[in-house]
Design an enzyme around this catalytic site. Structure first.
Site, PDB file in Angstrom:
ATOM      1  N   GLU A 109       4.968  -4.515   6.759  1.00 43.75           N
ATOM      2  CA  GLU A 109       4.416  -4.336   7.189  1.00 43.75           C
ATOM      3  C   GLU A 109       5.182  -3.686   8.825  1.00 43.75           C
ATOM      4  OE1 GLU A 109       2.814  -6.983   5.906  1.00 43.75           O
ATOM      5  OE2 GLU A 109       1.030  -6.013   4.754  1.00 43.75           O
ATOM      6  N   ALA A 144       0.841  -1.316  -0.186  1.00 40.50           N
ATOM      7  CA  ALA A 144      -0.236   0.228  -0.083  1.00 40.50           C
ATOM      8  C   ALA A 144       1.091   1.272  -0.154  1.00 40.50           C
ATOM      9  CB  ALA A 144      -0.916   0.024   1.345  1.00 40.50           C
ATOM     10  N   GLY A 189       0.618  -5.411   1.219  1.00 41.25           N
ATOM     11  CA  GLY A 189      -0.598  -5.358   0.080  1.00 41.25           C
ATOM     12  C   GLY A 189      -0.439  -6.065  -1.199  1.00 41.25           C
ATOM     13  N   GLU A 240      -0.699  -9.688  -0.415  1.00 43.18           N
ATOM     14  CA  GLU A 240      -1.858  -9.803  -0.586  1.00 43.18           C
ATOM     15  C   GLU A 240      -2.750 -10.093  -1.528  1.00 43.18           C
ATOM     16  OE1 GLU A 240      -2.340  -8.354   4.541  1.00 43.18           O
ATOM     17  OE2 GLU A 240      -2.132  -6.906   2.663  1.00 43.18           O
TER      18      GLU A 240
HETATM   19  N1  DAK Z   1       4.772   3.161  -0.473  1.00 44.12           N
HETATM   20  C1  DAK Z   1       5.042   4.465  -1.084  1.00 44.12           C
HETATM   21  N2  DAK Z   1       6.268   4.627  -2.083  1.00 44.12           N
HETATM   22  C2  DAK Z   1       6.636   4.034  -2.003  1.00 44.12           C
HETATM   23  C3  DAK Z   1       5.933   2.406  -2.002  1.00 44.12           C
HETATM   24  C4  DAK Z   1       5.652   2.625  -0.790  1.00 44.12           C
HETATM   25  N3  DAK Z   1       5.163   0.557  -0.211  1.00 44.12           N
HETATM   26  N4  DAK Z   1       7.646   1.722  -1.762  1.00 44.12           N
HETATM   27  C5  DAK Z   1       8.573   1.820  -2.438  1.00 44.12           C
HETATM   28  N5  DAK Z   1       7.795   2.932  -2.571  1.00 44.12           N
HETATM   29  C6  DAK Z   1       8.501   4.150  -4.109  1.00 44.12           C
HETATM   30  C7  DAK Z   1      10.307   4.937  -3.225  1.00 44.12           C
HETATM   31  O1  DAK Z   1       9.868   5.776  -1.537  1.00 44.12           O
HETATM   32  C8  DAK Z   1      10.536   5.732  -4.137  1.00 44.12           C
HETATM   33  O2  DAK Z   1      10.579   7.217  -3.623  1.00 44.12           O
HETATM   34  P1  DAK Z   1      11.018   7.987  -4.200  1.00 44.12           P
HETATM   35  O3  DAK Z   1      12.079   7.708  -3.440  1.00 44.12           O
HETATM   36  O4  DAK Z   1      12.004   7.452  -5.665  1.00 44.12           O
HETATM   37  O5  DAK Z   1       9.895   8.954  -4.640  1.00 44.12           O
HETATM   38  C9  DAK Z   1      10.523   3.777  -5.435  1.00 44.12           C
HETATM   39  O6  DAK Z   1       9.367   3.898  -4.207  1.00 44.12           O
HETATM   40  C10 DAK Z   1      11.799   3.274  -5.440  1.00 44.12           C
HETATM   41  O7  DAK Z   1      11.329   3.066  -4.289  1.00 44.12           O
HETATM   42  P2  DAK Z   1      13.046   3.032  -3.794  1.00 44.12           P
HETATM   43  O8  DAK Z   1      14.215   3.535  -3.611  1.00 44.12           O
HETATM   44  O9  DAK Z   1      12.813   2.335  -2.186  1.00 44.12           O
HETATM   45  O10 DAK Z   1      13.386   1.456  -4.154  1.00 44.12           O
HETATM   46  P3  DAK Z   1      15.110   0.500  -3.514  1.00 44.12           P
HETATM   47  O11 DAK Z   1      14.838  -0.997  -4.667  1.00 44.12           O
HETATM   48  O12 DAK Z   1      16.200   0.815  -2.639  1.00 44.12           O
HETATM   49  O13 DAK Z   1      13.525  -0.759  -1.927  1.00 44.12           O
HETATM   50  C11 DAK Z   1      12.241  -1.451  -1.418  1.00 44.12           C
HETATM   51  C12 DAK Z   1      13.036  -0.770  -2.750  1.00 44.12           C
HETATM   52  C13 DAK Z   1      10.867  -1.973  -1.996  1.00 44.12           C
HETATM   53  C14 DAK Z   1      12.779  -2.373  -0.943  1.00 44.12           C
HETATM   54  C15 DAK Z   1      11.506  -0.223  -0.767  1.00 44.12           C
HETATM   55  O14 DAK Z   1      11.363   0.954  -1.621  1.00 44.12           O
HETATM   56  C16 DAK Z   1      10.837  -1.102   0.745  1.00 44.12           C
HETATM   57  O15 DAK Z   1      11.103  -1.278   1.620  1.00 44.12           O
HETATM   58  N6  DAK Z   1       9.474  -0.144   0.314  1.00 44.12           N
HETATM   59  C17 DAK Z   1       8.452  -0.554   1.465  1.00 44.12           C
HETATM   60  C18 DAK Z   1       7.835  -1.660   1.284  1.00 44.12           C
HETATM   61  C19 DAK Z   1       6.208  -2.287   2.160  1.00 44.12           C
HETATM   62  O16 DAK Z   1       6.854  -1.258   3.560  1.00 44.12           O
HETATM   63  N7  DAK Z   1       6.078  -2.735   2.312  1.00 44.12           N
HETATM   64  C20 DAK Z   1       4.286  -2.669   2.870  1.00 44.12           C
HETATM   65  C21 DAK Z   1       3.839  -1.295   3.280  1.00 44.12           C
HETATM   66  S1  DAK Z   1       1.908  -1.666   4.620  1.00 44.12           S
HETATM   67  C22 DAK Z   1      -5.599  -1.994   3.871  1.00 44.12           C
HETATM   68  C23 DAK Z   1      -5.202  -3.201   2.864  1.00 44.12           C
HETATM   69  C24 DAK Z   1      -3.728  -3.011   2.539  1.00 44.12           C
HETATM   70  C25 DAK Z   1      -2.624  -2.778   3.383  1.00 44.12           C
HETATM   71  C26 DAK Z   1      -3.271  -2.259   4.874  1.00 44.12           C
HETATM   72  C27 DAK Z   1      -4.746  -1.866   4.900  1.00 44.12           C
HETATM   73  N8  DAK Z   1      -6.937  -2.341   3.804  1.00 44.12           N
HETATM   74  C28 DAK Z   1      -7.757  -3.334   3.176  1.00 44.12           C
HETATM   75  C29 DAK Z   1      -7.448  -1.786   5.062  1.00 44.12           C
HETATM   76  C30 DAK Z   1      -1.379  -2.631   3.302  1.00 44.12           C
HETATM   77  C31 DAK Z   1      -0.684  -1.967   3.541  1.00 44.12           C
HETATM   78  C32 DAK Z   1       0.965  -2.185   3.344  1.00 44.12           C
HETATM   79  O17 DAK Z   1       1.403  -2.649   2.336  1.00 44.12           O
END
Ligand code: DAK
Length: 257
Positions: A131, A65, A108, A111
């Site tokens: 998360e 997400a 997400g 998921e």
């Molecule tokens: N959200 C927003 N931006 C994201 C992102 C994300 N999840 N993942 C990556 N980006 C963006 C980065 O901020 C970066 O943007 P700029 O800085 O260039 O503006 C760009 O994508 C490239 O990412 P990185 O520079 O970080 O690239 P790397 O190769 O160094 O790293 C990575 C890739 C995937 C390991 C890293 O980006 C990362 O850790 N991303 C976050 C992964 C994460 O934590 N995902 C879980 C998010 S929480 C619900 C439904 C669903 C959910 C909740 C509730 N309901 C129905 C209520 C789900 C929640 C989640 O998924």
């Protein structure tokens, strides 16, 4: 549609939805999820489509997400946004959905892939529920679907540490159907979708619904549900056509009736 690209006939009777926020690694913002919900509803209602493939790009299926969109929200904001209408639509879709995953399938994104019916992955795919590392936990089925797919020990490790698993490990644990070289993952998903698209649509819908029932009920109730759907296939023209074609040693022509 700003964040997804829909190709109704990517292959005969197979539609493709491509998530298209490449710079943000296909982070699932609310608009993208709304577009996905609407596209799935339309494709499910479209008689020319018998199977759906959802993909991202080589670097990311979806990195979760959109954290930037979620960061400032309160619990009440999250409740009021009611993102579940999208997730419910994916679950409600009667036609088979295959996720073609390359690169990151996280949070997400993981998921979303797990909500699909099958997952074909490239060798570069990584699956994870990270998360916990940003102070929350899975909220769209991760704790439930992952645990059912790969068992408690591995799911607990992934959910509590946020570690990613490779495509090879995901295949070994039963999370995904197949791993192929990166240049083949989409083609492989189309192959699977096309194979299903040639079969009797009514049977496909009822069989998908019956397999999914496993997760919602106990064995007796599931067997009862399966039996009812099995009888129902005998109300379709495709059952007559399929069985007659077998007896007459010819290829069946299924009409979805
Ligand atoms: N959200 C927003 N931006 C994201 C992102 C994300 N999840 N993942 C990556 N980006 C963006 C980065 O901020 C970066 O943007 P700029 O800085 O260039 O503006 C760009 O994508 C490239 O990412 P990185 O520079 O970080 O690239 P790397 O190769 O160094 O790293 C990575 C890739 C995937 C390991 C890293 O980006 C990362 O850790 N991303 C976050 C992964 C994460 O934590 N995902 C879980 C998010 S929480 C619900 C439904 C669903 C959910 C909740 C509730 N309901 C129905 C209520 C789900 C929640 C989640 O998924």
């Amino acid at each position: 549609m700003e964040y997804i690209i829909v190709t109704e006939q990517a292959r005969p009777q197979v539609a493709l939805i491509q998530l298209n926020r490449p710079k943000e690694l296909n982070a699932l913002n609310l608009q993208l999820m709304g577009e996905l919900r609407d596209a799935l509803k339309e494709l499910d209602d479209n008689d020319q489509v018998r199977a759906i493939v959802i993909t991202g790009n080589e670097r990311a299926f979806a990195a979760g997400a959109d954290i930037k969109q979620m960061a400032g929200k309160t619990a009440v904001d999250m409740l009021n946004i009611d993102q579940f209408s999208t997730w419910d639509q994916i679950k409600k879709t009667k036609k088979p959905i295959i996720a073609a995953v390359s690169g990151f399938a996280l949070g997400g994104g993981c998921e979303l892939a797990m909500t699909c019916d099958m997952i074909v992955a490239s060798e570069t795919a990584q699956f994870g529920q990270p998360e916990i590392k940003i102070g929350v936990m899975p909220g769209a089925g991760g704790t439930q679907r992952l645990t059912r797919a790969i068992g408690k020990a591995k799911a607990m490790e992934m959910v509590l540490t946020g570690k990613f698993i490779s495509a090879t490990e995901a295949e070994r644990c039963g999370l995904i159907n197949k791993v192929v070289p990166v240049e083949l993952y989409l083609e492989e998903a189309f192959k699977l979708a096309s194979q299903i698209a040639q079969l009797a649509p009514v049977s496909v819908k009822l069989a998908k619904e019956s397999v999914n029932r496993t997760f919602e009920t106990h064995l007796d109730e599931g067997l009862h549900f399966e039996r009812k759907n099995f009888y129902l296939t005998f109300a379709s023209e495709d059952q007559t056509e399929g069985m007659n074609a077998f007896i007459e040693k010819r290829k069946p022509t299924f009409k979805g009736r």
